[in-house]
Design a protein around this motif. Sequence first.
Motif, mmCIF file in Angstrom:
data_model
loop_
_atom_site.group_PDB
_atom_site.id
_atom_site.type_symbol
_atom_site.label_atom_id
_atom_site.label_comp_id
_atom_site.label_asym_id
_atom_site.label_seq_id
_atom_site.Cartn_x
_atom_site.Cartn_y
_atom_site.Cartn_z
ATOM 1 N N LEU A 18 -11.092 -3.564 1.174
ATOM 2 C CA LEU A 18 -10.408 -3.507 2.135
ATOM 3 C C LEU A 18 -10.693 -2.443 3.184
ATOM 4 O O LEU A 18 -10.627 -2.620 4.403
ATOM 5 N N PHE A 19 -10.987 -1.043 2.698
ATOM 6 C CA PHE A 19 -11.614 -0.249 3.758
ATOM 7 C C PHE A 19 -12.717 -0.516 4.735
ATOM 8 O O PHE A 19 -12.947 -0.367 5.739
ATOM 9 N N ALA A 20 -13.796 -1.247 3.795
ATOM 10 C CA ALA A 20 -14.856 -1.674 4.589
ATOM 11 C C ALA A 20 -14.419 -2.734 5.659
ATOM 12 O O ALA A 20 -14.989 -2.690 6.778
ATOM 13 N N ALA A 21 -13.564 -3.621 5.189
ATOM 14 C CA ALA A 21 -13.171 -4.611 6.127
ATOM 15 C C ALA A 21 -12.247 -4.017 7.472
ATOM 16 O O ALA A 21 -12.537 -4.250 8.576
ATOM 17 N N GLY A 22 -11.716 -2.992 7.142
ATOM 18 C CA GLY A 22 -10.918 -2.173 8.380
ATOM 19 C C GLY A 22 -11.941 -1.463 9.146
ATOM 20 O O GLY A 22 -12.039 -1.405 10.291
#
Length: 198
Positions: A18-22
């Motif tokens: 999720l952090f990478a997607a953000g």
Amino acid sequence: MRVIKRRIGTGRIPVLQLFAAGILAGILVMNIGESVLLENTGLFDEDVLYHMKYMTVDCNALFCYVLRKRLLTLLALAVLSTTYLGLAVCVGTVLWYGTATGGLMAAVVLRYGIKGILLAAACLFPQYILYFPAIFAFLGWGESVYRNIYLRNGLEPEKNILLKKTGQLAGIIGMTVAGCAMEGFVNPLILTGLLKYF
């Protein structure tokens, strides 16, 4: 997306994904809206950096300001984690921090090229050495609290859970306060020092 839904429903929140997607979302938004977000706002423009280079920072006031902001955010998220929206809050928080990180990196690289990465690092160092672990620890804490209250699959016995969770939150708050001290007293010296040669 199916993998994320499955993992949220049965296991841990896929925080790194999720952090990478953000981060990717932040980079994309900054690139698409470059003319509005950079040129019309003055974000990291040369005039701002020039004035920052010669500014005098009241470290005590800065520390108090960031401490208030960080602790209020942390406590608000802690309270929201105990509600039925707790899991959504955790997911939204990690996406928001990822998007902000990606947007910051994209903004400085678009303005200054590769040397912008040094500027971004100077903006984040050394406080994020503590902020990042505190954020990820808090997300795990919030998810665990939510699961123990609503899903009953947190795999933790009810005995002494309140004491344990309070102790964990106190540790996260301690890390956050230490990060605020670094942001208030150490980071201005690093940032202004870099700007003199930027």
